[in-house]
Motif scaffolding. Sequence first.
Motif, PDB file in Angstrom:
ATOM      1  N   VAL A 203      14.309  39.885   2.595  1.00  0.00           N
ATOM      2  CA  VAL A 203      14.630  38.579   1.914  1.00  0.00           C
ATOM      3  C   VAL A 203      15.638  38.047   2.230  1.00  0.00           C
ATOM      4  O   VAL A 203      15.567  37.069   3.025  1.00  0.00           O
ATOM      5  CB  VAL A 203      14.355  38.307   0.377  1.00  0.00           C
ATOM      6  CG1 VAL A 203      12.817  38.371   0.177  1.00  0.00           C
ATOM      7  CG2 VAL A 203      15.121  39.493  -0.049  1.00  0.00           C
ATOM      8  N   ARG A 204      16.840  38.300   2.631  1.00  0.00           N
ATOM      9  CA  ARG A 204      17.581  38.073   3.252  1.00  0.00           C
ATOM     10  C   ARG A 204      17.807  37.715   5.024  1.00  0.00           C
ATOM     11  O   ARG A 204      17.976  36.350   5.391  1.00  0.00           O
ATOM     12  CB  ARG A 204      18.993  38.982   3.593  1.00  0.00           C
ATOM     13  CG  ARG A 204      19.995  38.996   4.264  1.00  0.00           C
ATOM     14  CD  ARG A 204      21.145  40.584   4.591  1.00  0.00           C
ATOM     15  NE  ARG A 204      20.323  41.088   5.097  1.00  0.00           N
ATOM     16  CZ  ARG A 204      21.058  42.078   5.927  1.00  0.00           C
ATOM     17  NH1 ARG A 204      22.133  42.684   5.430  1.00  0.00           N
ATOM     18  NH2 ARG A 204      20.529  43.525   7.015  1.00  0.00           N
ATOM     19  N   GLY A 216       6.668  32.947  14.336  1.00  0.00           N
ATOM     20  CA  GLY A 216       4.731  33.797  13.780  1.00  0.00           C
ATOM     21  C   GLY A 216       5.387  34.538  12.705  1.00  0.00           C
ATOM     22  O   GLY A 216       5.610  33.927  11.823  1.00  0.00           O
ATOM     23  N   ASP A 217       5.657  35.286  12.538  1.00  0.00           N
ATOM     24  CA  ASP A 217       5.767  36.427  11.230  1.00  0.00           C
ATOM     25  C   ASP A 217       7.340  36.368  10.764  1.00  0.00           C
ATOM     26  O   ASP A 217       7.311  37.202   9.421  1.00  0.00           O
ATOM     27  CB  ASP A 217       4.915  37.609  11.283  1.00  0.00           C
ATOM     28  CG  ASP A 217       2.972  37.576  10.398  1.00  0.00           C
ATOM     29  OD1 ASP A 217       3.081  36.108  10.414  1.00  0.00           O
ATOM     30  OD2 ASP A 217       2.890  38.128  10.577  1.00  0.00           O
ATOM     31  N   GLY A 218       7.657  36.035  11.502  1.00  0.00           N
ATOM     32  CA  GLY A 218       9.625  37.053  11.370  1.00  0.00           C
ATOM     33  C   GLY A 218       9.594  37.931  10.779  1.00  0.00           C
ATOM     34  O   GLY A 218       9.006  38.960  11.264  1.00  0.00           O
ATOM     35  N   PRO A 219      10.410  38.108  10.235  1.00  0.00           N
ATOM     36  CA  PRO A 219      10.715  39.504   9.304  1.00  0.00           C
ATOM     37  C   PRO A 219       9.957  40.267   8.540  1.00  0.00           C
ATOM     38  O   PRO A 219       9.718  41.579   8.440  1.00  0.00           O
ATOM     39  CB  PRO A 219      11.636  39.158   8.836  1.00  0.00           C
ATOM     40  CG  PRO A 219      11.932  37.982   8.460  1.00  0.00           C
ATOM     41  CD  PRO A 219      10.900  37.503   9.304  1.00  0.00           C
ATOM     42  N   GLN A 230       5.003  43.292  -2.078  1.00  0.00           N
ATOM     43  CA  GLN A 230       6.882  43.479  -2.958  1.00  0.00           C
ATOM     44  C   GLN A 230       7.898  42.414  -2.316  1.00  0.00           C
ATOM     45  O   GLN A 230       7.870  41.513  -3.369  1.00  0.00           O
ATOM     46  CB  GLN A 230       7.394  44.372  -2.051  1.00  0.00           C
ATOM     47  CG  GLN A 230       7.046  45.982  -2.852  1.00  0.00           C
ATOM     48  CD  GLN A 230       7.611  46.639  -2.211  1.00  0.00           C
ATOM     49  OE1 GLN A 230       8.269  46.686  -1.992  1.00  0.00           O
ATOM     50  NE2 GLN A 230       6.779  48.060  -3.443  1.00  0.00           N
ATOM     51  N   VAL A 231       7.908  41.846  -1.647  1.00  0.00           N
ATOM     52  CA  VAL A 231       8.883  40.197  -0.581  1.00  0.00           C
ATOM     53  C   VAL A 231       8.003  38.646  -1.643  1.00  0.00           C
ATOM     54  O   VAL A 231       9.070  38.192  -2.024  1.00  0.00           O
ATOM     55  CB  VAL A 231       8.296  40.103   0.885  1.00  0.00           C
ATOM     56  CG1 VAL A 231       8.778  38.940   0.965  1.00  0.00           C
ATOM     57  CG2 VAL A 231       9.508  41.573   1.069  1.00  0.00           C
ATOM     58  N   ALA A 232       6.396  38.853  -1.670  1.00  0.00           N
ATOM     59  CA  ALA A 232       5.369  38.097  -2.268  1.00  0.00           C
ATOM     60  C   ALA A 232       6.089  38.362  -4.118  1.00  0.00           C
ATOM     61  O   ALA A 232       5.827  36.878  -4.751  1.00  0.00           O
ATOM     62  CB  ALA A 232       4.141  38.263  -2.016  1.00  0.00           C
ATOM     63  N   ARG A 233       5.816  38.832  -4.044  1.00  0.00           N
ATOM     64  CA  ARG A 233       6.218  39.535  -5.902  1.00  0.00           C
ATOM     65  C   ARG A 233       8.431  38.451  -6.103  1.00  0.00           C
ATOM     66  O   ARG A 233       7.837  37.787  -6.869  1.00  0.00           O
ATOM     67  CB  ARG A 233       6.016  40.888  -6.408  1.00  0.00           C
ATOM     68  CG  ARG A 233       4.808  40.763  -6.926  1.00  0.00           C
ATOM     69  CD  ARG A 233       4.987  42.043  -7.901  1.00  0.00           C
ATOM     70  NE  ARG A 233       4.823  43.322  -7.112  1.00  0.00           N
ATOM     71  CZ  ARG A 233       3.613  44.174  -6.610  1.00  0.00           C
ATOM     72  NH1 ARG A 233       2.940  43.849  -5.699  1.00  0.00           N
ATOM     73  NH2 ARG A 233       4.464  45.515  -5.564  1.00  0.00           N
TER      74      ARG A 233
END
Length: 255
Positions: A203-204, A216-219, A230-233
């Motif tokens: 997320v950083r 594209g999908d980045g990190p 987890q990132v979505a949550r």
Amino acid sequence: MPLERAEGLILRLHDFSESSKVVTLYTREFGKIRALAKGGKRLRSPFESALDLLAHIRIVLVHKSGGALHLLTEATQASRFSGLRDTLDGLNGGYLVAELLGDWTEENDPHPRLLDEALTTLTRLAKGGVGGDGARAALARFESVLLWELGYRPELERCIGCARRALNGPLAFGFGQGGIMCTPCRQQQRGWRELTDGTWRIVRELTRQAGGAEEGDGPLAGCDSATRRQVARWLGEYLSWIRGRRPRLMGWQET
Ligand SMILES: [Zn+2]
């Protein structure tokens, strides 16, 4: 009455009368607007078939002031997201983009970058067989840019209390404070939760990249489904905390 041209994305459509509709759009020129499309429900209407949810259109409207509904006089399709309705993940993602743009923005407060980002996100979601993981990456990018653009960028580099950079031990994110907190600083605070190292790193990076372009999908490139969830949550929890309620169409990408 001034006639104006604009370009935008349809976020909502409501029946107004037997033959008319109210269209909520996010436009490049005016931000979010609501306009009356007279005859928009007729088979032979002046809008052809351009008035559809998530349609990217060019319009001509009679611009009204004082909060009155604008009057739509023309609408034509600008670009297509063919394939968006082919997968449930793509379509759900598209609806979530529309909900966030509709709920988070004010009328007549333009952020052209948000329209560009929404169009890019829909293009990604419309790609053949986008799948849940591809949709999660596209939405994580969109949500990060939304936070950045509307002034809710989370502080993920240094403690929000004492500005210390090198934090030891499990990280905590204060949702009310909008940033990470070191162990001493979090003692007096409420509303924080532990943030795993893996989620924090992603997320950083998403937040850093929200300030610029991304490919594209980045990190999230190379991350497994569990990490994407987890990132979505985390993003869902932060967005819900800021608005005081959870977006209706959020949740499917977290499980
Ligand atoms: Zn601190």
